[in-house]
Design a protein around this motif. Structure first.
Motif, PDB file in Angstrom:
ATOM      1  N   UNK A   1       0.866  -1.183   0.000  1.00 15.40           N
ATOM      2  CA  UNK A   1       0.000   0.000   0.000  1.00 15.40           C
ATOM      3  C   UNK A   1       0.900   1.229   0.000  1.00 15.40           C
ATOM      4  N   UNK A   2       0.803   2.010  -1.086  1.00 20.11           N
ATOM      5  CA  UNK A   2       1.571   3.258  -1.163  1.00 20.11           C
ATOM      6  C   UNK A   2       0.686   4.358  -0.596  1.00 20.11           C
ATOM      7  N   UNK A   3       0.998   4.768   0.618  1.00 20.04           N
ATOM      8  CA  UNK A   3       0.135   5.726   1.311  1.00 20.04           C
ATOM      9  C   UNK A   3       0.989   6.877   1.821  1.00 20.04           C
ATOM     10  N   UNK A   4       0.534   8.103   1.538  1.00 24.04           N
ATOM     11  CA  UNK A   4       1.371   9.288   1.785  1.00 24.04           C
ATOM     12  C   UNK A   4       2.715   9.079   1.089  1.00 24.04           C
ATOM     13  N   UNK A   5       2.609   8.558  -0.131  1.00 24.73           N
ATOM     14  CA  UNK A   5       3.799   8.186  -0.899  1.00 24.73           C
ATOM     15  C   UNK A   5       4.065   9.178  -2.034  1.00 24.73           C
ATOM     16  N   UNK A   6       5.309   9.571  -2.161  1.00 18.51           N
ATOM     17  CA  UNK A   6       5.782  10.337  -3.314  1.00 18.51           C
ATOM     18  C   UNK A   6       7.183   9.831  -3.584  1.00 18.51           C
ATOM     19  N   UNK A   7       7.476   9.555  -4.826  1.00 19.71           N
ATOM     20  CA  UNK A   7       8.751   8.921  -5.132  1.00 19.71           C
ATOM     21  C   UNK A   7       9.935   9.852  -4.852  1.00 19.71           C
ATOM     22  N   UNK A   8       9.784  11.133  -5.159  1.00 22.41           N
ATOM     23  CA  UNK A   8      10.894  12.060  -4.880  1.00 22.41           C
ATOM     24  C   UNK A   8      11.142  12.137  -3.382  1.00 22.41           C
ATOM     25  N   UNK A   9      10.058  12.176  -2.624  1.00 25.20           N
ATOM     26  CA  UNK A   9      10.181  12.212  -1.159  1.00 25.20           C
ATOM     27  C   UNK A   9      10.892  10.946  -0.666  1.00 25.20           C
ATOM     28  N   UNK A  10      10.523   9.802  -1.232  1.00 25.46           N
ATOM     29  CA  UNK A  10      11.155   8.535  -0.831  1.00 25.46           C
ATOM     30  C   UNK A  10      12.663   8.579  -1.121  1.00 25.46           C
ATOM     31  N   UNK A  11      13.020   9.103  -2.298  1.00 28.98           N
ATOM     32  CA  UNK A  11      14.435   9.169  -2.679  1.00 28.98           C
ATOM     33  C   UNK A  11      15.196  10.127  -1.749  1.00 28.98           C
ATOM     34  N   UNK A  12      14.560  11.252  -1.413  1.00 30.41           N
ATOM     35  CA  UNK A  12      15.213  12.207  -0.506  1.00 30.41           C
ATOM     36  C   UNK A  12      15.377  11.587   0.884  1.00 30.41           C
ATOM     37  N   UNK A  13      14.346  10.886   1.363  1.00 27.73           N
ATOM     38  CA  UNK A  13      14.458  10.261   2.689  1.00 27.73           C
ATOM     39  C   UNK A  13      15.567   9.211   2.704  1.00 27.73           C
ATOM     40  N   UNK A  14      15.665   8.445   1.629  1.00 25.65           N
ATOM     41  CA  UNK A  14      16.730   7.420   1.542  1.00 25.65           C
ATOM     42  C   UNK A  14      18.101   8.094   1.541  1.00 25.65           C
ATOM     43  N   UNK A  15      18.208   9.204   0.804  1.00 22.58           N
ATOM     44  CA  UNK A  15      19.493   9.914   0.726  1.00 22.58           C
ATOM     45  C   UNK A  15      19.892  10.435   2.107  1.00 22.58           C
ATOM     46  N   UNK A  16      18.893  10.955   2.829  1.00 28.96           N
ATOM     47  CA  UNK A  16      19.178  11.434   4.200  1.00 28.96           C
ATOM     48  C   UNK A  16      19.680  10.307   5.089  1.00 28.96           C
TER      49      UNK A  16
END
Ligand code: IPE
Ligand code: IPE
Ligand code: MG
Length: 255
Positions: free
Chosen positions: A145-160
């Motif tokens: 379930x992709x919820x409150x999901x945005x791919x750019x946000x996911x990539x930024x969180x992973x980078x952090x």
């Protein structure tokens, strides 16, 4: 690679080609609002019927033996909708987990959730965590379930996360490769989608699985999501089976 012909038996309309079914199908479930508007109904009714279509897709995938389904349920950009619609969608997710979790668990389904968790209501967060924990050892279909999901946000969180490990001296920048980056994303451990289906006739990705869809096949259905039934699912699979996936190489047919 061979197909799974035994898995197609429950779907008589599906063309039995010698190509494998997708292991992972991701859905951008779009057009709930338009479905409702066309019937003079409130947008919320479209979302309610959209949940029925999701249940239908899960049942169908279980029958034909697809291993992973991902559903884009609420995007990081969907917060910009009117507050009444946002709170309806939050409530709908809550009701879905409350009502369907035991059935999903009994069917040996594993639930995974991707997306940012920080802004979520604690009650919803607790339910999502409960769903993941209860079903984590199940070995059947995985429903993501992709919820409150945005791919750019996911990539930024992973980078952090990786940046924090470098700052703590635990990781060297040279150790970052595609594999480590992939394992740092919300989708860690989930294979990339083979097929991405978007309904409602819109031909765009809307910030969904940008990293993961590098070699995904796309299928755009003109149907609004509440009308996306088993027949439409089979048509998407048939379309997928006719594709020649080359991954930058040469067709297996070309020698
Ligand atoms: C998809 O349907 C569901 C969500 C985005 C939550 P929409 O609500 O986007 O429906 P349309 O695109 O307005 O018809
Ligand atoms: C994408 O649909 C998000 C979900 C299906 C949850 P949207 O309706 O939000 O996408 P846009 O705004 O048409 O690109
Ligand atoms: Mg939409």
């Amino acid at each position: 690679m061979t197909a799974h012909p035994e898995r197609l038996q429950d779907s008589p309309d599906l063309d039995r080609s010698d190509r494998p079914l997708p292991q992972h199908v991701a859905f951008i479930m779009d057009g709930n609002g338009r479905w409702a508007k066309a019937r003079g109904l409130p947008r919320t009714e479209g979302h309610r019927r959209g949940l029925e279509a999701l249940r239908g897709a899960v049942r169908h995938a279980g029958k034909i033996g697809i291993d992973f389904l991902t559903f884009f349920s609420f995007s990081s950009e969907n917060w910009s909708r009117p507050p009444t619609e946002v709170s309806f969608l939050m409530g709908l997710l809550k009701r879905f987990i409350e009502r369907d979790l035991s059935e999903l668990h009994e069917a040996n389904t594993r639930v995974r959730v991707i997306g940012a968790r920080e802004d979520l209501d604690p009650g919803i967060l607790a339910l999502l965590q409960k769903a993941e924990t209860l079903t984590k050892d199940n070995t059947g279909l995985t429903v993501v379930i992709a919820f409150n999901y945005g791919s750019r946000d996911e990539i930024v969180r992973a980078t952090r996360k990786l940046g924090a490990r470098i700052a703590a001296g635990e990781l060297s920048p040279e150790a970052i490769d595609e594999e480590l980056f992939d394992r740092t994303l919300d989708t860690a451990g989930i294979p990339d989608p083979d097929l991405l289906v978007r309904t409602s006739g819109e031909i765009r990705i809307s910030n969904f699985l940008l990293w993961q869809s590098a070699y995904t096949e796309f299928h755009f259905s003109p149907l609004n999501w509440p009308d996306f039934d088993a027949q439409a699912f089979d048509a998407a699979l048939e379309d997928f089976c006719a594709r020649d996936r080359r991954f930058g190489g040469l067709s297996v047919k070309v020698v």
